[in-house]
Design a protein around this motif. Sequence first.
Motif, PDB file in Angstrom:
ATOM      1  N   PHE A  78       0.534  -0.588   0.433  1.00  0.00           N
ATOM      2  CA  PHE A  78       0.111   0.254   0.015  1.00  0.00           C
ATOM      3  C   PHE A  78       0.816   1.765  -0.031  1.00  0.00           C
ATOM      4  N   GLY A 215      -6.751   4.529   9.457  1.00  0.00           N
ATOM      5  CA  GLY A 215      -6.537   4.638   8.098  1.00  0.00           C
ATOM      6  C   GLY A 215      -6.365   6.041   7.488  1.00  0.00           C
ATOM      7  N   ILE A 216      -6.452   7.388   7.883  1.00  0.00           N
ATOM      8  CA  ILE A 216      -6.380   8.342   7.557  1.00  0.00           C
ATOM      9  C   ILE A 216      -4.667   8.564   8.068  1.00  0.00           C
ATOM     10  N   THR A 219      -2.635   6.342   4.782  1.00  0.00           N
ATOM     11  CA  THR A 219      -2.760   8.073   3.872  1.00  0.00           C
ATOM     12  C   THR A 219      -2.047   8.766   3.992  1.00  0.00           C
ATOM     13  N   ARG A 222       1.187   7.311   3.285  1.00  0.00           N
ATOM     14  CA  ARG A 222       1.694   6.852   1.774  1.00  0.00           C
ATOM     15  C   ARG A 222       1.695   8.320   0.754  1.00  0.00           C
ATOM     16  N   ILE A 223       1.119   9.143   0.853  1.00  0.00           N
ATOM     17  CA  ILE A 223       1.373  10.822   0.842  1.00  0.00           C
ATOM     18  C   ILE A 223       2.815  11.235   0.878  1.00  0.00           C
ATOM     19  N   ILE A 360      -6.034  14.998   5.186  1.00  0.00           N
ATOM     20  CA  ILE A 360      -5.385  14.407   3.729  1.00  0.00           C
ATOM     21  C   ILE A 360      -5.780  15.526   3.043  1.00  0.00           C
TER      22      ILE A 360
END
Length: 414
Positions: A78, A215-216, A219, A222-223, A360
């Motif tokens: 991921f 979850g945030i 994310t 990942r950014i 995000i």
Amino acid sequence: MGSSSVAAVGAAGMFVNLSGGLTAFLRVGAQVNAAQSYGAGNRELSARYARNALQIGLIISLIYSVVVAAFRKPLISFFRFTNPKVIDDAQTYLLIMAVFILFNILNPIFTAIITATGNSRTPFKISTVGLILNLVLDPLLIFGFGPFKPMGVLGAAAATVFAQFVVFMLYVSYVRHDEAVFSKMNFKKPLEKDLISKIVKIGLPSTIQAVMFNGISMTIGRIIASWGETAIAVQKVGIQVESISYMAADGFSSATNSFIAQNYGANQFSRSKKGYSTALRVMVLWGIFTTCILVFFAPYIFRIFISEADVISLGADYLRILGYSQLFMCVEILTAGAFSAYGKTTPPSVVSIIFTGMRIPMSLIFGKTALGINGVWLSISLSSVFKGIILLSLFIIFMKKFERKMDKKPEQQE
């Protein structure tokens, strides 16, 4: 071992943290219900809440262990790492932690239940033993010494798991001799739907909040990974340094939760309010102190963990930017615990989900400006500021309404 190893452990650790998020409803629901029952003098009911929480925790840990161990490769993919060593280390760390996730899930439930009785010293002592053991084993297993061969990231996982196991066994030993709650507990009895329903009702918003937060965070991770493994390492170390704020706030939140819930159960409403006010003053002072530490000593602190010059520079920026939000984060965490003590877990969960979720789009927007990766850190800091201010405001409003309601209800003598 360098930023690559830190990035591997940081990425895999997010899925370990997710297990805690999934079972947050057990910690919160069991602690609030057990504390209120304990405060009302019904220790048998308090024990039943504790037993049901531990039984559900055991079931969830077994399921989570199998799922994460089986799907560790796609889970790590991921983050889109390009370094094969980072990918392999992350999968190794996640596999070990997943197999023994039982301790990571049950230990906090034990802590919550014991704290619900007003006893925070025992969890403190037991946790301290685990932390010291982890502190000693980490360098021995990671780098090797004498009969210990260097194990790298695998050694970090092994040290953590063994320390958690020792903590678990100490809790088991405590349970066998406890007279407050556990002596009235019968683990052979089946789950009780009515009690589980009450645990879920109070704790579910906290689980939704925790899962959404994780979850945030993934994310955002990942950014951040788009700036390379170094950026992930900076965040990982930065979060650990920030723990001087949020771990202290979490401790006061747990203690305040127990104090308020017990007094609420005993109809001692004025003492409940005084408990929160006292804790809030402590947290304000602590938040200001940690802000000064992170802002003015950022490079010196980060150099303790990683020696790479470019990473130190990025890390110092992280600590300075996040430093300004420490006071607000402390207030948010403490106030969330106070809300939960009254059985009101929805307000802090909604506030957290909304403003944590804002990280995000803010990260994507600020990250494309001249700020670069610092724009991501800024989005995290700003969201904490908003959460602290808004949640405190909501709690003040709630308490005014609560006091008007309780004025009509007789209070017991202290």
